[in-house]
Design a protein around this motif. Structure first.
Motif, PDB file in Angstrom:
ATOM      1  N   VAL A   1       0.847  -1.197   0.000  1.00 28.93           N
ATOM      2  CA  VAL A   1       0.000   0.000   0.000  1.00 28.93           C
ATOM      3  C   VAL A   1       0.878   1.240   0.000  1.00 28.93           C
ATOM      4  CG1 VAL A   1      -1.888  -1.141   1.223  1.00 28.93           C
ATOM      5  CG2 VAL A   1      -0.133   0.075   2.517  1.00 28.93           C
ATOM      6  N   SER A   2       0.305   2.375  -0.358  1.00 34.68           N
ATOM      7  CA  SER A   2       1.066   3.623  -0.341  1.00 34.68           C
ATOM      8  C   SER A   2       1.190   4.146   1.085  1.00 34.68           C
ATOM      9  CB  SER A   2       0.367   4.679  -1.203  1.00 34.68           C
ATOM     10  OG  SER A   2      -0.850   5.075  -0.589  1.00 34.68           O
ATOM     11  N   PRO A   3       2.165   5.017   1.361  1.00 30.37           N
ATOM     12  CA  PRO A   3       2.279   5.593   2.703  1.00 30.37           C
ATOM     13  C   PRO A   3       0.998   6.327   3.124  1.00 30.37           C
ATOM     14  CG  PRO A   3       4.247   6.058   1.420  1.00 30.37           C
ATOM     15  CD  PRO A   3       3.255   5.457   0.476  1.00 30.37           C
ATOM     16  N   ARG A   4       0.395   7.032   2.171  1.00 34.23           N
ATOM     17  CA  ARG A   4      -0.833   7.769   2.500  1.00 34.23           C
ATOM     18  C   ARG A   4      -1.971   6.818   2.867  1.00 34.23           C
ATOM     19  NH1 ARG A   4      -1.877  12.829   1.851  1.00 34.23           N
ATOM     20  NH2 ARG A   4      -0.064  13.077   0.481  1.00 34.23           N
ATOM     21  N   ALA A   5      -2.114   5.761   2.080  1.00 33.26           N
ATOM     22  CA  ALA A   5      -3.171   4.795   2.374  1.00 33.26           C
ATOM     23  C   ALA A   5      -2.943   4.135   3.732  1.00 33.26           C
ATOM     24  CB  ALA A   5      -3.242   3.747   1.272  1.00 33.26           C
ATOM     25  N   TYR A   6      -1.693   3.840   4.042  1.00 37.73           N
ATOM     26  CA  TYR A   6      -1.390   3.221   5.332  1.00 37.73           C
ATOM     27  C   TYR A   6      -1.722   4.178   6.465  1.00 37.73           C
ATOM     28  CZ  TYR A   6       1.107   1.276   9.285  1.00 37.73           C
ATOM     29  OH  TYR A   6       1.408   0.789  10.541  1.00 37.73           O
ATOM     30  N   ARG A   7      -1.283   5.430   6.338  1.00 36.93           N
ATOM     31  CA  ARG A   7      -1.549   6.428   7.388  1.00 36.93           C
ATOM     32  C   ARG A   7      -3.051   6.649   7.566  1.00 36.93           C
ATOM     33  NH1 ARG A   7       0.173  12.508   6.374  1.00 36.93           N
ATOM     34  NH2 ARG A   7      -1.629  12.226   4.994  1.00 36.93           N
ATOM     35  N   ASP A   8      -3.775   6.721   6.447  1.00 38.43           N
ATOM     36  CA  ASP A   8      -5.217   6.938   6.537  1.00 38.43           C
ATOM     37  C   ASP A   8      -5.920   5.760   7.211  1.00 38.43           C
ATOM     38  OD1 ASP A   8      -4.837   9.323   5.271  1.00 38.43           O
ATOM     39  OD2 ASP A   8      -5.556   8.669   3.302  1.00 38.43           O
ATOM     40  N   SER A   9      -5.429   4.538   6.955  1.00 39.67           N
ATOM     41  CA  SER A   9      -6.053   3.371   7.578  1.00 39.67           C
ATOM     42  C   SER A   9      -5.845   3.388   9.084  1.00 39.67           C
ATOM     43  CB  SER A   9      -5.483   2.078   6.972  1.00 39.67           C
ATOM     44  OG  SER A   9      -4.127   1.898   7.338  1.00 39.67           O
ATOM     45  N   ILE A  10      -4.666   3.823   9.525  1.00 44.92           N
ATOM     46  CA  ILE A  10      -4.389   3.922  10.958  1.00 44.92           C
ATOM     47  C   ILE A  10      -5.264   5.000  11.582  1.00 44.92           C
ATOM     48  CG2 ILE A  10      -2.654   4.520  12.681  1.00 44.92           C
ATOM     49  CD1 ILE A  10      -2.263   1.770  11.448  1.00 44.92           C
ATOM     50  N   THR A  11      -5.408   6.128  10.880  1.00 44.45           N
ATOM     51  CA  THR A  11      -6.233   7.229  11.382  1.00 44.45           C
ATOM     52  C   THR A  11      -7.685   6.789  11.510  1.00 44.45           C
ATOM     53  OG1 THR A  11      -4.761   8.854  10.350  1.00 44.45           O
ATOM     54  CG2 THR A  11      -6.976   9.597  10.955  1.00 44.45           C
TER      55      THR A  11
END
Length: 290
Positions: free
Chosen positions: A277-287
């Motif tokens: 996954v992209s860094p943004r997608a990973y960060r958004d999933s955590i958020t």
């Protein structure tokens, strides 16, 4: 009391809550060659035997420790009052290890290298001092007692005792001093990469630290870790980036810079390659989970 040698073999099932089996026995007979799908650690408490690993003989006596990686063939011959502990474990038992221990050569040599070739056997051995041997026996006996008694929270107790045992061995490995073999040096390099992942480290520099040619160093490293040194370095950077993004305190650009990436686009491609996954997608999933 001497146990029947057949008890010396073990099999780990998914239903085992620790993926760990510890036993002790005295061997006075030869034991046929065999392999395991899990890792197996042998600790000699007293006596002696010849431990044959992938066809190469190694003498074991009081205080000697050897880790057999999955797929290795090993056997025992010439055993005389060979009282020893067997510790069978799967890699998930190490999952809660701290970042600090991952920088240690002993941790890599004993527990993380994956090659099943006899040429690395020497790097997976050490001899404990009398004091460390005593401490190791106390921990292993305590694990067996917990598994037998199954008192409140015994699973947590077993995991804690096992990690304490791992730390004891890693510290014992560091006491060996120097680098006995090129493969011990490879383990040192892996720990070095875990610590210095932010740096731009040329492959030639790593090879020079081992006193090996670039080609020989790369071959040994790949044998031990199933990946090249640069792939290992990239994985170390991405693991740290995952932690930074999960904390919610770093932007994607900050996570990239903190983990040695000068180009955020390159960071995104590398992150996706490792994680899917992209860094943004990973960060958004955590958020979203928060």
């Amino acid at each position: 009391m001497e146990k029947n040698p057949r008890h010396y073999q073990f099999r780990l099932w998914n239903r085992n809550p620790f993926h760990l089996i510890v036993s002790s026995t005295t061997l006075n007979t030869d034991f046929r060659p065999h392999t395991h799908s899990a890792s197996e650690l042998v600790l000699c408490a007293s006596g002696r035997a010849t431990h044959i690993i992938d066809g190469t003989a190694h003498r074991m006596s009081t205080g000697d420790v050897c880790v057999i990686k999955p797929g290795m063939h090993h056997a025992f011959s010439g055993a005389k009052n060979f009282f020893h502990y067997n510790v069978g474990f799967l890699s998930d038992m190490l999952a809660s290890s701290g970042d600090d221990i991952k920088r240690e050569a002993g941790y890599h040599a004993l527990f993380l290298s994956s090659d099943a070739a006899s040429e690395i056997a020497e790097s997976m051995m050490l001899t404990l001092s009398a004091g460390d041997l005593s401490g190791a026996r106390v921990l292993l006996d305590a694990i067996m007692k917990e598994c037998t008694g199954k008192h409140t929270a015994f699973e947590t107790a077993v995991r804690g005792l096992f990690l304490e045992f791992v730390v004891l061995l890693v510290r014992g490995y560091s006491k060996r001093g120097g680098s006995a073999t090129p493969l011990s040096q490879i383990s040192y390099i892996a720990g070095y990469l875990e610590t210095n992942y932010r740096e731009q480290i040329p492959l030639d520099t790593l090879a020079e630290k081992c006193g090996l040619s670039r080609r020989h160093f790369s071959r040994l490293f790949r044998n031990m870790y199933r990946k090249s040194p640069m792939e290992y370095l990239m994985d170390a950077r991405i693991r740290e980036a995952i932690k930074l993004l999960a904390s919610g305190e770093h932007s994607i650009t900050e996570a990239a810079l903190e983990t040695g990436f000068d180009d955020s686009n390159y960071f995104s491609r590398a992150f996706r390659k490792v994680t899917g996954v992209s860094p943004r997608a990973y960060r958004d999933s955590i958020t979203a989970k928060r």
